[in-house]
Design an enzyme around this catalytic site. Structure first.
Site, PDB file in Angstrom:
ATOM      1  N   TYR A  43       4.732   5.284  -6.367  1.00 15.10           N
ATOM      2  CA  TYR A  43       3.519   5.027  -5.576  1.00 15.10           C
ATOM      3  C   TYR A  43       2.581   6.223  -5.548  1.00 15.10           C
ATOM      4  CZ  TYR A  43       6.551   7.721  -2.595  1.00 15.10           C
ATOM      5  OH  TYR A  43       7.390   8.705  -2.135  1.00 15.10           O
ATOM      6  N   GLY A  44       3.120   7.463  -5.640  1.00 17.86           N
ATOM      7  CA  GLY A  44       2.299   8.659  -5.484  1.00 17.86           C
ATOM      8  C   GLY A  44       3.080   9.799  -4.869  1.00 17.86           C
ATOM      9  N   LYS A  61       1.389   9.948   3.112  1.00 22.38           N
ATOM     10  CA  LYS A  61       1.758   9.313   1.846  1.00 22.38           C
ATOM     11  C   LYS A  61       0.497   8.806   1.169  1.00 22.38           C
ATOM     12  CE  LYS A  61       4.621   5.363   0.294  1.00 22.38           C
ATOM     13  NZ  LYS A  61       5.564   4.341   0.814  1.00 22.38           N
ATOM     14  N   ASP A 158      15.333  -4.742   1.438  1.00 20.71           N
ATOM     15  CA  ASP A 158      15.481  -3.631   0.490  1.00 20.71           C
ATOM     16  C   ASP A 158      16.155  -2.439   1.164  1.00 20.71           C
ATOM     17  OD1 ASP A 158      15.308  -2.396  -1.981  1.00 20.71           O
ATOM     18  OD2 ASP A 158      13.280  -1.638  -1.651  1.00 20.71           O
TER      19      ASP A 158
END
EC number: 2.7.11.24
Length: 368
Positions: A43-44, A61, A158
């Site tokens: 994602y980064g 984030k 998850d």
């Protein structure tokens, strides 16, 4: 470390300043001062930071080019929608979502979370010894947070050690809700391919059309086994191998234990596996508390209809002295995460913007 830089195009947006970390540009609100990068994923980048207005340490984030992949954009939107409603000690708190300068063309999203020190994956793979009290406390907090989510009809889907954040006091918080869904949603998500394979419940591996909160309980069992043994209990290389590893431990199933399998091909596969007596968990984890083994045995049950519930797990003797039902109220209202998976980018973008406005009511007023 974070390095203050000039804006890439020379035009500084009002209320923003610019930092470079790990070759990644952060365009963030001036009230945040970055300290250092602390994590990187698909994602980064995540960095620790200080909120100058509150002197609070937070984690920022950056999700880079969020609309490049529609699946990632939908995951981000889902997380925004869920965390706006969730308030629980054992679920990560989303403190802020930075408002971009341009409503119709923003590409990056900056999420501000409470800062934690590490995650359970890092602890498990470290050389740090874990007492029975450590194991019990981690499990208790995970179950407690999950009970709250399930009371809001939310399936996490998850759960894994890397999605469980921990601080120096051993406080644990569940994070990463990009795959979460409501348990009363439509059939569309019921057939999706979800959850990291090693922690995936048999009913998901067998492509069952219907599943519920018990999928999260199986994941908790896998995580708890990993805490006890310091390695994954079912490290499958692919889906069929994963099922074979599970049967090797839980044993071959009676006809009555596979009635939940609504896929004829999947049922035939399970029946075709060589007979296995299974392995008693006390042999896998000889140093573990016998009560811990008993609870683990009840979580790792192949048939989801016979698997222990989160509430009953919290009432198990292993949790004695920790769980107080009165101190764990349910979520106030069920949360809806039903999102049209076929939405186009402009619609997703506008929905994200509206989620951001909940953290910036002053912007909503000025735009009114």
């Amino acid at each position: 470390m974070a390095m203050l830089v000039e804006p890439p195009n020379g035009i500084k947006q009002q209320g923003k300043h610019y930092y470079s970390m790990w070759q990644t540009l952060f365009e963030i609100d001036t009230k945040y001062v970055p300290i250092k990068p602390i994590g990187r994923g698909a994602y980064g980048v995540v960095c620790s930071s200080i909120n100058r207005e509150t002197n609070e340490r937070v984690a920022i984030k950056k999700i880079h080019n969020v609309f490049e992949n529609r699946v990632d954009a939908l995951r981000t939107l889902r997380e925004l929608k869920l965390l706006r409603h969730v308030r629980h000690e054992n679920v990560i708190a989303l403190k802020d979502v930075m408002l971009p300068a341009n409503r119709s063309s923003f590409k990056d999203v900056y999420l501000v979370y409470e800062l934690m020190d590490t995650d359970l994956h890092q602890i498990i793979k470290s050389s740090q010894s874990l007492s029975d009290d450590h194991c019990k406390y981690f499990l208790f907090q995970l179950l407690r947070g999950l009970k709250y989510l399930h009371s809001a009809n939310i399936l996490h889907r998850d759960l894994k050690p890397g999605n469980l954040l921990v601080n120096a006091n051993c406080d644990l918080k569940i994070c990463d809700f990009g795959l979460a869904r409501t348990s009363q949603g439509n059939e569309q998500f019921m057939t999706e391919y979800v959850v990291t394979r090693w922690y995936r419940a048999p009913e998901l591996l067998l492509c069952c059309d219907n599943y519920g909160t018990s999928i999260d309980v199986w994941s908790v069992g896998c995580i708890f086994a990993e805490i006890l043994g310091r390695k994954p209990i079912f490290p499958g290389t692919e889906c069929l191998n994963q099922l074979k590893l599970i049967i090797n431990v839980v044993g071959s199933q009676q006809e009555s234990d596979i009635r939940f399998i609504d896929n004829p091909k999947a049922r035939r596969f399970i029946k075709s596996l060589p007979y296995s007596r299974g392995t008693h968990l006390s042999n896998l984890y000889p140093q573990a508390n016998p009560l811990a083994i008993d609870l683990l045995q009840r979580m790792l049950v192949f048939d989801p209809t016979k698997r222990i519930s989160v509430t009953d797990a919290l009432l198990h003797p292993y949790m004695a002295g920790l769980f107080d039902p009165g101190s764990n109220p349910p979520a106030h209202v069920p949360i809806s995460l039903d999102i049209d998976e076929n939405m186009e980018e402009p619609v997703i973008r506008e929905m994200m913007w509206n989620e951001m406005l909940y953290y910036h009511p002053e912007a909503e007023i000025s735009n009114a």
